[in-house]
Design a protein around this motif. Structure first.
Motif, short mmCIF file in Angstrom:
data_model
loop_
_atom_site.label_atom_id
_atom_site.label_comp_id
_atom_site.label_asym_id
_atom_site.label_seq_id
_atom_site.Cartn_x
_atom_site.Cartn_y
_atom_site.Cartn_z
N GLY A 1 18.29 -1.86 -9.74
CA GLY A 1 17.57 -1.15 -8.56
C GLY A 1 16.31 -1.53 -8.21
N ALA A 2 15.86 -0.96 -6.88
CA ALA A 2 14.78 -1.48 -6.25
C ALA A 2 13.42 -0.48 -6.77
N ALA A 3 13.51 0.62 -7.37
CA ALA A 3 12.15 1.29 -7.61
C ALA A 3 11.44 0.66 -8.67
N ASN A 4 9.97 0.84 -8.28
CA ASN A 4 8.85 0.06 -9.33
C ASN A 4 8.92 0.93 -10.41
N ASN A 5 8.65 0.33 -11.53
CA ASN A 5 8.40 0.84 -12.87
C ASN A 5 9.17 2.16 -13.13
N GLU B 1 3.40 -3.09 3.30
CA GLU B 1 3.98 -1.85 3.40
C GLU B 1 4.33 -1.41 1.97
N ASP B 2 4.41 -0.27 1.70
CA ASP B 2 4.95 0.13 0.36
C ASP B 2 5.66 1.77 0.91
N VAL B 3 6.00 2.57 -0.25
CA VAL B 3 6.46 3.97 0.02
C VAL B 3 5.32 4.68 0.83
N LYS C 1 15.11 -7.31 2.82
CA LYS C 1 14.85 -8.46 1.95
C LYS C 1 15.16 -8.08 0.51
N THR C 2 14.28 -6.65 0.34
CA THR C 2 14.31 -6.19 -0.98
C THR C 2 15.68 -5.87 -1.41
N ALA C 3 16.46 -5.29 -0.66
CA ALA C 3 17.82 -4.62 -0.84
C ALA C 3 18.62 -6.21 -0.85
N CYS D 1 16.61 3.80 -6.74
CA CYS D 1 15.85 3.20 -5.66
C CYS D 1 15.15 4.18 -4.92
N ALA D 2 14.51 5.35 -5.80
CA ALA D 2 13.56 6.27 -5.39
C ALA D 2 12.16 5.93 -5.87
N LEU D 3 11.71 6.63 -6.83
CA LEU D 3 10.43 6.35 -7.31
C LEU D 3 10.50 6.12 -8.62
N ALA E 1 22.55 10.12 -3.88
CA ALA E 1 21.90 11.17 -3.86
C ALA E 1 20.60 10.79 -3.26
N ASP E 2 20.16 12.00 -2.52
CA ASP E 2 18.76 12.02 -1.99
C ASP E 2 18.22 13.40 -1.51
N ILE E 3 16.88 13.58 -1.55
CA ILE E 3 16.46 14.72 -1.49
C ILE E 3 16.66 15.06 -0.02
N ASP E 4 16.98 14.05 0.77
CA ASP E 4 16.99 14.29 2.31
C ASP E 4 18.70 14.41 2.47
N LEU F 1 18.27 6.94 -0.82
CA LEU F 1 18.84 6.15 0.36
C LEU F 1 17.57 6.06 1.22
N GLY F 2 16.37 5.47 1.01
CA GLY F 2 15.50 5.19 1.85
C GLY F 2 15.57 3.90 2.29
N ALA F 3 14.34 3.32 2.70
CA ALA F 3 14.33 1.83 3.33
C ALA F 3 15.46 0.87 2.58
N VAL F 4 14.99 0.80 1.31
CA VAL F 4 15.77 -0.12 0.66
C VAL F 4 17.35 0.50 0.17
N GLY F 5 17.29 1.76 -0.34
CA GLY F 5 18.28 2.22 -0.75
C GLY F 5 19.61 2.23 0.27
N ALA G 1 20.18 14.66 5.09
CA ALA G 1 20.63 13.82 6.36
C ALA G 1 21.05 12.54 6.10
N LYS G 2 20.48 12.15 4.76
CA LYS G 2 20.53 10.49 4.61
C LYS G 2 22.05 10.50 3.86
N THR G 3 22.29 11.41 2.85
CA THR G 3 23.43 11.40 2.15
C THR G 3 24.71 11.71 3.20
N CYS H 1 0.84 -1.07 0.12
CA CYS H 1 0.02 -0.06 0.15
C CYS H 1 0.99 1.19 -0.06
N ARG H 2 0.69 2.19 -0.92
CA ARG H 2 1.50 3.39 -1.00
C ARG H 2 0.74 4.50 -0.48
N PHE H 3 1.40 5.30 0.22
CA PHE H 3 0.82 6.47 1.04
C PHE H 3 1.44 7.69 0.37
P1 NAI Z 1 11.37 5.33 0.87
O1 NAI Z 1 10.42 6.13 0.87
O2 NAI Z 1 12.06 4.87 2.13
O3 NAI Z 1 12.87 5.73 -0.06
C1 NAI Z 1 12.85 6.50 -1.14
C2 NAI Z 1 14.05 7.45 -0.90
O4 NAI Z 1 14.13 8.27 -2.01
C3 NAI Z 1 13.78 8.52 0.35
O5 NAI Z 1 14.80 8.55 1.13
C4 NAI Z 1 13.63 9.73 -0.56
O6 NAI Z 1 13.84 10.96 0.02
C5 NAI Z 1 14.35 9.39 -1.67
N1 NAI Z 1 14.09 10.17 -3.09
C6 NAI Z 1 12.89 10.69 -3.50
N2 NAI Z 1 13.02 11.31 -4.62
C7 NAI Z 1 14.24 11.47 -4.87
C8 NAI Z 1 14.86 11.73 -6.12
N3 NAI Z 1 14.27 12.72 -7.15
N4 NAI Z 1 16.30 11.63 -5.90
C9 NAI Z 1 16.86 11.14 -5.01
N5 NAI Z 1 16.38 10.56 -3.85
C10 NAI Z 1 14.75 10.60 -4.00
O7 NAI Z 1 10.94 3.95 -0.01
P2 NAI Z 1 11.54 2.50 -0.13
O8 NAI Z 1 10.96 1.29 0.74
O9 NAI Z 1 13.14 2.39 0.25
O10 NAI Z 1 11.24 2.08 -1.66
C11 NAI Z 1 12.06 2.81 -2.67
C12 NAI Z 1 11.66 2.22 -4.00
O11 NAI Z 1 11.59 0.72 -4.22
C13 NAI Z 1 10.15 2.52 -4.31
O12 NAI Z 1 10.12 2.61 -5.60
C14 NAI Z 1 9.39 1.14 -3.82
O13 NAI Z 1 8.23 1.10 -4.62
C15 NAI Z 1 10.44 0.27 -4.26
N6 NAI Z 1 10.25 -1.06 -3.41
C16 NAI Z 1 10.35 -1.18 -2.32
C17 NAI Z 1 10.20 -2.36 -1.77
C18 NAI Z 1 10.37 -2.41 -0.25
O14 NAI Z 1 10.62 -3.45 0.44
N7 NAI Z 1 10.23 -1.45 0.43
C19 NAI Z 1 9.86 -3.35 -2.52
C20 NAI Z 1 9.90 -3.36 -3.76
C21 NAI Z 1 10.13 -2.13 -4.39
#
Ligand code: NAI
Length: 345
Positions: free
Chosen positions: A256-260, A112-114, A147-149, A235-237, A200-203, A179-183, A205-207, A41-43
Motif C-alpha cells: 500500500g501507499a501509506a508511509n511508515n 504535496e503530502d497529506v 503516479k504513486t498509485a 493507503c491512509a496514515l 473503508a474510509d472515515i469519509d 480512498l484518498g488521493a492515492v487510494g 461519501a468516498k466509500t 509537506c504534511r499539514f
Molecule cells: P489523503 O489524505 O488524500 O487520503 C487519506 C485517506 O485516508 C482519506 O480519504 C481519509 O479519509 C482516509 N482515512 C484516514 N484515516 C482512516 C482510517 N483510519 N481508516 C480508513 N480511512 C482513513 O492522502 P493521500 O495523498 O492519498 O496519501 C495516503 C497515504 O499515502 C499517506 O500515508 C501518504 O503519506 C502516503 N503517500 C502519498 C503519496 C502521494 O503521492 N499522495 C506519496 C507517497 C506516500
C-alpha cells in the motif's frame, strides 16, 4: 531519541514559527548524501509540537530510503505544519512556510503530502524555487498521487506474480484502507484490471462512490485490516501494522501507499512469522517522488515518468529474490539495501 527504526542520524531540523500567521513547522533533513533533501509537506492537526516533530523525523528518514531505492539524485527530507486551531489564513500560512523553506537555500525541496494541495504549492512557488508538484501547461507534473498509485499497482502485480504465481489480477481480492488521493486512483487501476475490492474510509461519501463505481464491498474502518483478501493495501496514515492489528490480518501479502506502515521494525518480523509478505512502503510508494523529482529537474515527459515508475515492479522482484538468499524480512532487507545506497553515495 524517538525510538526511530534506523541508525543513520538526521543532519538537521529547522523548527520555524510565525506569530502573524500561526505557522508552526518542522522541516527535517535526514540525509543530503545523495543530493538535496526532497520530500513533501504534511499539514495535520497534530496533538502537540512533539508529535509533529516525531512525524517529521520518521517521514524524512523514510524519504532518504525511498529516494535511494528509487535511484534519485536526492536525499531525504520532510516538512510538517501543525494545523492551527481555529481560523487561519491558508495562503498567508503557506507563504510563511515558503519563507522557511527558502531560508534553507535549497538543502530541502518541498511538494504535496497529506493535507496539502497543488494550490498550496503554487503559493509556495511564488516565494521560493525549492518546490515541485505544480501543474504546468503542456507538460507533465502536478499532483503526484496518480503516479504513486501506479507504482503501488505495478508492485501488487509483481507481488501477485512472484508470490502467488498469478499472471493477472482477475478476481484478485484487494482490501484498501483509505480512498484518498492515492487510494482512489489505486482502486481505479485495480478495478480496470478485474480485481474485486473491499474498502473503508472515515469519509462515507468516498466509500459510497467506490461501491457505485467499482462495485466495491464497503466495510467499517475498524474491520478493514482483518478482511480476508489476497492483498491488503494500507493507503491512509502510518502505523496501521502494529501489535494489535497484525494478529487480525487475513491477507496473503501487503502492498500500500501509506508511509511508515509498520509501527516498529519488530512488526515486520511479526508479519513474517504469520506468513504474510510485507512489500515495504517506501519501496512501492515512490511513484509520486519520481514524478515531482523529474518535474523539479524539468526532465522527460509523461511516458518516460510512467516508465520509470513502472520499474518499481522490478525492484519489488529484486527484493523478493534478495530475501530468499539473505533470510531477512522484506522490511529489514529494504533497510539494508537502501542504507547501502546512502553510504555509497
Ligand atoms: P489523503 O489524505 O488524500 O487520503 C487519506 C485517506 O485516508 C482519506 O480519504 C481519509 O479519509 C482516509 N482515512 C484516514 N484515516 C482512516 C482510517 N483510519 N481508516 C480508513 N480511512 C482513513 O492522502 P493521500 O495523498 O492519498 O496519501 C495516503 C497515504 O499515502 C499517506 O500515508 C501518504 O503519506 C502516503 N503517500 C502519498 C503519496 C502521494 O503521492 N499522495 C506519496 C507517497 C506516500
Amino acid at each position: 531519541f524517538f525510538g526511530l527504526p534506523h541508525q543513520v542520524p538526521h543532519e538537521r531540523v529547522l523548527i520555524a514559527a510565525d506569530a502573524a500567521t500561526g505557522l508552526r513547522t518542522m522541516i527535517a533533513i535526514h540525509s543530503t548524501a545523495r543530493g538535496p533533501a526532497f520530500g513533501g509537506c504534511r499539514f495535520w492537526a497534530y496533538e502537540n509540537d512533539l508529535a509533529a516533530h516525531h512525524d517529521a523525523l520518521r517521514l524524512s528518514q523514510g524519504m532518504s530510503m525511498k529516494n535511494a531505492l528509487a535511484g534519485l539524485p536526492f536525499g531525504g527530507g520532510k516538512a510538517v505544519i501543525v494545523k492551527p486551531k481555529g481560523d487561519f489564513d491558508r495562503a498567508a500560512l503557506f507563504a510563511a512556510f515558503a519563507r522557511a523553506v527558502d531560508s534553507l537555500q535549497g538543502a530541502y525541496i518541498t511538494a504535496e503530502d497529506v493535507g496539502t494541495t497543488t494550490a498550496d504549492m503554487r503559493g509556495v512557488q511564488a516565494l521560493t524555487p525549492y518546490v515541485s508538484g505544480i501543474p504546468r501547461e503542456g507538460a507533465f507534473g502536478g499532483d503526484p498521487s496518480p503516479k504513486t498509485a501506479w507504482g503501488v499497482f505495478v508492485s501488487i502485480q509483481a507481488g501477485a506474480k512472484t508470490l502467488l504465481g498469478r499472471s493477472d489480477l482477475q478476481g484478485f481480492r484487494v482490501a484498501i484502507q483509505g480512498l484518498g488521493a492515492v487510494g482512489w486512483h489505486l482502486a481505479e487501476f485495480l478495478h480496470q484490471a478485474g480485481a474485486r475490492l473491499v474498502v473503508a474510509d472515515i469519509d462515507a461519501a468516498k466509500t459510497a462512490k467506490a461501491q457505485a463505481q467499482f462495485g466495491a464491498d464497503v466495510v467499517s474502518v475498524e474491520t478493514i485490516l482483518a478482511q480476508p483478501c489476497d492483498v491488503l493495501a494500507p493507503c491512509a496514515l502510518g502505523a496501521s501494522l502494529n501489535a494489535a492489528s497484525i494478529p487480525q490480518l487475513n491477507a496473503r501479502f501487503i502492498c500500500g501507499a501509506a508511509n511508515n506502515q509498520l509501527a516498529t521494525l519488530q512488526d515486520g518480523s511479526a508479519l513474517a512469522e504469520r506468513g504474510i509478505t510485507y512489500l515495504p512502503d517506501y519501496l512501492v510508494n515512490a511513484g509520486g517522488i519520481i514524478s515531482v523529482a523529474r518535474e523539479f529537474r524539468n526532465e522527460g515527459e509523461e511516458g518516460a515518468v510512467m516508465a520509470e515508475v513502472s520499474r518499481i515492479a522490478d525492484r519489488v522482484q529484486e527484493l523478493l529474490a534478495r530475501i530468499q538468499t539473505s533470510g531477512r524480512t522484506p522490511a529489514a532487507e529494504a533497510d539494508v539495501w537502501a542504507q547501502s545506497l546512502l553510504v555509497r553515495a
